[in-house]
Design a protein around this motif. Structure first.
Motif, PDB file in Angstrom:
ATOM      1  N   LEU A 203      37.543  26.400  10.187  1.00  0.00           N
ATOM      2  CA  LEU A 203      38.319  25.203  10.517  1.00  0.00           C
ATOM      3  C   LEU A 203      37.478  23.943  10.378  1.00  0.00           C
ATOM      4  O   LEU A 203      37.990  22.871  10.010  1.00  0.00           O
ATOM      5  CB  LEU A 203      38.873  25.316  11.939  1.00  0.00           C
ATOM      6  CG  LEU A 203      40.047  26.288  12.118  1.00  0.00           C
ATOM      7  CD1 LEU A 203      40.394  26.429  13.602  1.00  0.00           C
ATOM      8  CD2 LEU A 203      41.278  25.812  11.342  1.00  0.00           C
ATOM      9  N   GLY A 204      36.171  24.059  10.665  1.00  0.00           N
ATOM     10  CA  GLY A 204      35.279  22.904  10.535  1.00  0.00           C
ATOM     11  C   GLY A 204      35.226  22.379   9.122  1.00  0.00           C
ATOM     12  O   GLY A 204      35.012  21.178   8.895  1.00  0.00           O
ATOM     13  N   LYS A 205      35.450  23.256   8.127  1.00  0.00           N
ATOM     14  CA  LYS A 205      35.380  22.836   6.734  1.00  0.00           C
ATOM     15  C   LYS A 205      36.545  21.932   6.336  1.00  0.00           C
ATOM     16  O   LYS A 205      36.486  21.265   5.299  1.00  0.00           O
ATOM     17  CB  LYS A 205      35.337  24.069   5.830  1.00  0.00           C
ATOM     18  CG  LYS A 205      34.057  24.891   5.987  1.00  0.00           C
ATOM     19  CD  LYS A 205      34.031  26.078   5.036  1.00  0.00           C
ATOM     20  CE  LYS A 205      32.735  26.869   5.183  1.00  0.00           C
ATOM     21  NZ  LYS A 205      31.564  26.087   4.732  1.00  0.00           N
TER      22      LYS A 205
ATOM     23  N   ASP B  92      48.549  22.195   2.620  1.00  0.00           N
ATOM     24  CA  ASP B  92      47.354  21.915   1.808  1.00  0.00           C
ATOM     25  C   ASP B  92      46.096  22.427   2.506  1.00  0.00           C
ATOM     26  O   ASP B  92      45.196  22.970   1.857  1.00  0.00           O
ATOM     27  CB  ASP B  92      47.213  20.405   1.558  1.00  0.00           C
ATOM     28  CG  ASP B  92      48.261  19.891   0.568  1.00  0.00           C
ATOM     29  OD1 ASP B  92      48.834  20.725  -0.165  1.00  0.00           O
ATOM     30  OD2 ASP B  92      48.509  18.672   0.549  1.00  0.00           O
ATOM     31  N   GLU B  93      46.051  22.236   3.823  1.00  0.00           N
ATOM     32  CA  GLU B  93      44.875  22.706   4.568  1.00  0.00           C
ATOM     33  C   GLU B  93      44.793  24.239   4.548  1.00  0.00           C
ATOM     34  O   GLU B  93      43.705  24.817   4.405  1.00  0.00           O
ATOM     35  CB  GLU B  93      44.934  22.186   6.002  1.00  0.00           C
ATOM     36  CG  GLU B  93      44.726  20.668   6.095  1.00  0.00           C
ATOM     37  CD  GLU B  93      45.084  20.085   7.460  1.00  0.00           C
ATOM     38  OE1 GLU B  93      44.596  18.984   7.785  1.00  0.00           O
ATOM     39  OE2 GLU B  93      45.882  20.733   8.185  1.00  0.00           O
ATOM     40  N   ILE B  94      45.936  24.881   4.676  1.00  0.00           N
ATOM     41  CA  ILE B  94      45.962  26.349   4.613  1.00  0.00           C
ATOM     42  C   ILE B  94      45.511  26.815   3.237  1.00  0.00           C
ATOM     43  O   ILE B  94      44.742  27.778   3.111  1.00  0.00           O
ATOM     44  CB  ILE B  94      47.386  26.865   4.924  1.00  0.00           C
ATOM     45  CG1 ILE B  94      47.732  26.597   6.394  1.00  0.00           C
ATOM     46  CG2 ILE B  94      47.519  28.357   4.606  1.00  0.00           C
ATOM     47  CD1 ILE B  94      49.178  26.874   6.753  1.00  0.00           C
ATOM     48  N   GLU B  95      45.944  26.100   2.204  1.00  0.00           N
ATOM     49  CA  GLU B  95      45.594  26.479   0.833  1.00  0.00           C
ATOM     50  C   GLU B  95      44.090  26.337   0.589  1.00  0.00           C
ATOM     51  O   GLU B  95      43.506  27.109  -0.193  1.00  0.00           O
ATOM     52  CB  GLU B  95      46.371  25.605  -0.149  1.00  0.00           C
ATOM     53  CG  GLU B  95      46.393  26.124  -1.577  1.00  0.00           C
ATOM     54  CD  GLU B  95      47.042  27.487  -1.713  1.00  0.00           C
ATOM     55  OE1 GLU B  95      46.530  28.293  -2.502  1.00  0.00           O
ATOM     56  OE2 GLU B  95      48.044  27.760  -1.023  1.00  0.00           O
ATOM     57  N   LYS B  96      43.446  25.372   1.242  1.00  0.00           N
ATOM     58  CA  LYS B  96      42.002  25.195   1.079  1.00  0.00           C
ATOM     59  C   LYS B  96      41.217  26.320   1.750  1.00  0.00           C
ATOM     60  O   LYS B  96      40.183  26.770   1.236  1.00  0.00           O
ATOM     61  CB  LYS B  96      41.563  23.851   1.682  1.00  0.00           C
ATOM     62  CG  LYS B  96      41.984  22.638   0.863  1.00  0.00           C
ATOM     63  CD  LYS B  96      41.537  21.353   1.555  1.00  0.00           C
ATOM     64  CE  LYS B  96      42.010  20.138   0.774  1.00  0.00           C
ATOM     65  NZ  LYS B  96      41.648  18.864   1.468  1.00  0.00           N
ATOM     66  N   LEU B  97      41.697  26.759   2.911  1.00  0.00           N
ATOM     67  CA  LEU B  97      40.960  27.768   3.669  1.00  0.00           C
ATOM     68  C   LEU B  97      41.179  29.195   3.175  1.00  0.00           C
ATOM     69  O   LEU B  97      40.285  30.041   3.297  1.00  0.00           O
ATOM     70  CB  LEU B  97      41.343  27.707   5.153  1.00  0.00           C
ATOM     71  CG  LEU B  97      40.712  26.607   5.995  1.00  0.00           C
ATOM     72  CD1 LEU B  97      40.978  26.841   7.474  1.00  0.00           C
ATOM     73  CD2 LEU B  97      39.200  26.552   5.771  1.00  0.00           C
ATOM     74  N   ALA B  98      42.361  29.493   2.651  1.00  0.00           N
ATOM     75  CA  ALA B  98      42.683  30.871   2.274  1.00  0.00           C
ATOM     76  C   ALA B  98      41.651  31.495   1.328  1.00  0.00           C
ATOM     77  O   ALA B  98      41.223  32.641   1.550  1.00  0.00           O
ATOM     78  CB  ALA B  98      44.080  30.927   1.666  1.00  0.00           C
ATOM     79  N   PRO B  99      41.181  30.795   0.254  1.00  0.00           N
ATOM     80  CA  PRO B  99      40.161  31.405  -0.622  1.00  0.00           C
ATOM     81  C   PRO B  99      38.857  31.711   0.119  1.00  0.00           C
ATOM     82  O   PRO B  99      38.193  32.704  -0.181  1.00  0.00           O
ATOM     83  CB  PRO B  99      39.949  30.345  -1.711  1.00  0.00           C
ATOM     84  CG  PRO B  99      41.193  29.522  -1.703  1.00  0.00           C
ATOM     85  CD  PRO B  99      41.630  29.488  -0.278  1.00  0.00           C
ATOM     86  N   LEU B 100      38.500  30.853   1.083  1.00  0.00           N
ATOM     87  CA  LEU B 100      37.265  31.090   1.835  1.00  0.00           C
ATOM     88  C   LEU B 100      37.394  32.338   2.716  1.00  0.00           C
ATOM     89  O   LEU B 100      36.457  33.120   2.842  1.00  0.00           O
ATOM     90  CB  LEU B 100      36.939  29.873   2.696  1.00  0.00           C
ATOM     91  CG  LEU B 100      36.704  28.553   1.923  1.00  0.00           C
ATOM     92  CD1 LEU B 100      36.438  27.408   2.904  1.00  0.00           C
ATOM     93  CD2 LEU B 100      35.541  28.703   0.958  1.00  0.00           C
TER      94      LEU B 100
END
Length: 864
Positions: free
Chosen positions: A852-854, A705-713
């Motif tokens: 990563l801070g996000k 889930d964390e990877i999925e949140k960062l990938a678009p950014l």
């Protein structure tokens, strides 16, 4: 003049009066010749016409030789049939002789008039009179009986010559220059050669198309089934036409392993009123299908009933007239061959098996499969004389391999052809080429694009079992290889049986820790100085690796280098992996076992061979490790390394070969059969790319889930940078794909962004940085907190990660970027990138702490 003008006029009036009868004759010949061509399965051009009044008039007046022209002129009606090849001409000539009274004295074969050194007009002319009340069911009217007509039979090439060259050069009343005649003769010779060559090609293609089953494509099979079912329904009132499609559909079902569907379909057509040839084929296919329904048990009811149906079809064959045996020899010989193949599994039927292989070979000695089957039957009837028997077939085997290879280029029944080639090399004792042939077969079996009959694979395993007495080690390898293939096939119904087979062969009982990396390459024949060049490649491969590494187990070449560097890591307390080897019990005198390996597993082989390779894969698969999860890294190498690359690819492993490392690697990357295999990666000569490749699936602290949140950014940062220099009016359309918003981005590019995030932790760890959860993440500026060398290393590792990820997605190095063909000039070592490209590797590294801070993570120095 032989006749007066009034006499000529009278003869012309007489012809005008009876010309309608010759018009009816022409129509009759048109129907008969077209139907005959259709019955033979020939595409033909049929032309027929009565002689015109003008032509008749000119002929009797100009020639001035006829006293009774209506009786003397034999072409008052003429027909011409134009066929593709000489073999078709021969069949049509036989048909004409059997169904018409032929005036041999006035008929002629124009070819026979040519001298040995001449080329020219070639055609067969028959002067015929109907001798039956009907021909092919077409009635002969009373007015046609006793009348003569001329039928010309020729090939297309002969027709070209006759229609264009012959009629212009030799018929006009002009004095044609001699050099024109010589040129015409030269062109005639070329046409004659083309006629012969096309005929030979066509004959082979026709034979194989009738005899071999095509490799059905998975994606097209549902459409094929729908089409055939529709044709069967449409032709329900025409049983012969429908039966042809029933046979085709049953073949598709068998290829899919749907034996019940095939048997049920065939059973409903066994008693339909169809031609004798179709009747026996329906019975035979029904019997074969039943016997394969439970293909491992020769004592099953289905097998027994299948044999009864087959024997019934064989009885029907014996009832065919002799000319039918000749006309249908392709189909009949294939029936005999397939019956022989079915009996191969039963030792008690060796003599019967041999007799049917012999019959198939006698009917079509040029068919390579039949020769191979005959050779197998000879060997199996007397294994003790096997090697002597094989010598008798040596020349035939070489020819068979050439013919089968040509068939493979045509796309005909790839698995059966590769099996046959493999058996030829098996009998010849050529282990490498034998295993190469089976590697191609296995690659096809495991290729989801094609349907492969599992029963044919099982039959091949059983045949190998019977041939162990001839060559035990090689037969054992074939069995192991095909058992592994069956376990990997999605269509195999009884995988537990094949798992148990491999477990019984296991050399290693201890668990093999995953992930698994195989390191293959040059050994004793590899230059020592060259070996040292790849020290960093092996060092990077082992850096932080947790799992199992498998290599050659000796002190020479790449296997020795692997052992040496393993020892270095062990001494530093950093060896978190197990290093194992598979090698023969009896090592060559110049080979020495490396004590740096954690375990050595010995095969029954008396030399380094494919036996060691297949034993390794057998243990991996027996323990439930899928080949698709295994990565092989190849450097240099010889014949054994080539087999390692081939076997790994065929089973579905990822094979990364270090470009420019030489010998086996260079050859394999250019191999026409394997170079485009999706699992084959040409790695840039870069140790870091090797590290990134073997760590693609290394665990990370970040959740999915964390990877999925960062990938678009991550994508948005890349997209913003690309848009700064994007010139819409001059950009290639493919370049728009990489700047699409996330919701419209291609799935493969989304995966790339996810993998970049998943790799953050692994890259940072190389410079002693870690990531951790934090309520209030502190921003960690990477460039100011690491040395210049470490900062460069992070960029290099990010580029290596990108290299590996692109390669795994099917991309290759290309001088120009081409998104459609998946070519990119940046798939190179980091040092070869230009100054404009390198910032694309620094920037993602700089962005890691902020991104990563996000999601509540911060970067920190380990042990600080």
């Amino acid at each position: 003049m032989k006749m007066t003008v009034d006499q000529y006029k009278e003869r012309i009036r007489q012809f005008e009066k009876i010309r309608p009868e010759y018009l009816a004759f022409a129509e009759f010949l048109d129907k008969v010749l077209n139907k005959a061509a259709g019955n033979f399965g020939f595409l033909a051009i049929v032309q027929s016409r009565p002689k015109s009044v003008a032509s008749f008039s000119s002929k009797i007046i100009i020639r001035n030789t006829y006293s009774r022209p209506l009786e003397e002129i034999t072409d008052l009606c003429g027909a011409r049939i134009i066929l593709h090849f000489q073999s078709q001409v021969d069949k049509m000539c036989t048909f004409i002789k059997e169904n018409f009274e032929v005036d041999e004295a006035k008929s002629l074969d124009q070819k026979s008039k040519l001298k040995v050194n001449e080329f020219g007009y070639r055609s067969i002319h028959y002067i015929v009179t109907p001798k039956k009340d009907s021909i092919l069911g077409i009635p002969v009217e009373d007015c046609l009986k006793g009348k003569k007509a001329e039928i010309q039979v020729r090939t297309l090439a002969e027709h070209v010559w006759a229609d264009i060259s012959h009629d212009r050069i030799y018929k006009p009343d002009l004095r044609i220059p001699e050099d024109w005649k010589r040129q015409a003769a030269r062109l005639s010779a070329i046409l004659e050669d083309a006629d012969i060559d096309f005929g030979n090609m066509s004959r082979e293609i026709d034979q194989m198309a009738r005899v071999f089953e095509l490799q059905y494509e998975t994606a097209k099979t549902p459409i094929e089934i729908e089409k055939l079912n529709t044709l069967i329904s449409v032709f329900r009132d025409k049983p012969d036409e429908a039966a042809v499609n029933v046979l085709k559909l049953s073949t598709v079902y068998r290829a899919m392993g749907k034996y019940s569907d095939a048997a049920g379909l065939l059973k409903t057509w066994l008693n339909e009123p169809v031609k004798p040839m179709l009747k026996l084929r329906l019975w035979f296919e029904y019997g074969i299908t039943l016997s394969l329904t439970n293909c491992r048990d020769v004592n099953s009811t289905d097998y027994t009933n299948g044999l009864k149906a087959i024997r019934h079809s064989l009885d029907l064959i014996e009832q065919l007239p002799p000319d039918a045996m000749e006309d249908y020899k392709e189909e009949l010989s294939y029936i005999f061959y397939r019956y022989g193949k079915l009996l191969q599994r039963n030792e008690e039927e060796s003599d019967t098996m041999h007799s049917y292989f012999s019959r198939a070979h006698q009917m079509m000695p040029e068919n390579p499969l039949y020769l191979v089957g005959l050779m197998e039957s000879v060997v199996m009837r007397n294994i003790d004389l096997g090697k002597y028997s094989v010598e008798l077939f040596k020349a035939g085997m070489e020819k068979a391999i050439t013919s089968l290879s040509r068939l493979l280029e045509m796309g005909i029944k790839r698995v059966a052809a590769w099996f046959a080639i493999g058996r030829c090399y098996f009998f010849a004792g050529d282990e490498s080429r034998c295993i190469e042939a089976y590697a191609n077969a296995v690659s096809t079996i495991l290729d989801d694009r094609y349907h492969t009959s599992i029963s044919s694979v099982i039959a091949e395993i059983e045949l190998a079992g019977r041939l162990k007495r001839f060559n035990y080690p090689l037969a054992k390898q074939i069995q192991i290889y095909l058992n592994i293939a069956l376990i990997g096939s999605k269509h195999c119904p009884d995988q537990e049986r094949y798992h148990n087979f491999l477990k019984n062969q296991a050399l290693r009982t201890a668990a093999i820790k995953t992930p698994v990396v195989i390191v293959a390459g040059g050994a004793d024949k590899m230059d020592k100085e060259k070996v040292s060049i790849y020290s960093n490649h092996i060092r990077e491969l082992m850096h932080g690796f947790k799992g199992t590494i498998i290599s050659g187990g000796t002190t020479s070449g790449i296997p020795g280098l692997v052992g040496k560097i393993k020892k270095e890591y062990r001494e530093k307390g950093q060896a978190e992996f197990e290093l194992i080897a598979y090698l023969p019990k009896q090592l060559p005198e110049d080979a020495h076992k490396s004590d740096a390996y954690d375990a050595h597993h010995y095969t029954d082989s008396d030399r380094f061979s494919s036996f060691d390779i297949l034993s390794c894969w057998s243990d991996l698969v027996a323990q439930g490790i899928s080949p698709s999860e295994v990565i092989l890294i190849g450097i240099d190498g010889g014949n054994i390394a080539t087999l390692e690359y081939m076997i790994a690819l065929s089973l579905g492993a990822t094979v990364g070969l270090v470009a420019y490392s030489g010998r086996a690697v260079s050859d394999f990357l250019q191999n026409k059969t394997w170079k485009n295999h999706p699992g084959l990666l040409s790695l840039p000569d870069d140790p870091h790319t090797v590290w990134a490749l073997v760590n693609q699936k290394a665990e990370t602290s970040l959740s999915s889930d964390e990877i999925e949140k960062l990938a678009p950014l991550v994508h948005e940062f890349y997209r913003a940078r690309k848009l700064q220099s994007f010139k819409a009016e001059s950009e290639d359309i493919n370049n728009y794909k990489v700047i699409m918003p996330w919701d419209k981005l291609h799935p493969s590019l989304k995966i790339s962004n996810r993998q970049q995030v998943a790799f953050y932790e692994h890259i940072l760890k190389r410079v002693n940085l870690g990531i951790r959860k934090a309520d209030k993440p502190e921003y960690f500026e990477i460039q100011s907190n690491v040395s210049a060398q470490e900062y460069d290393l992070l960029a290099k590792l990010e580029h290596a990660r990108w290299n590996a990820e692109r390669l795994l997605d099917g991309w290759r190095f290309g001088k120009e970027k081409d998104l459609a063909r998946k070519l990119n000039p940046c798939i190179v070592p980091w040092e070869e990138l230009d100054d404009e490209t390198r910032p694309y590797d620094y920037e993602p590294v700089n962005n890691i702490p902020m991104l990563l801070g996000k999601i509540g993570y911060e970067v920190f120095k380990i042990n600080s």
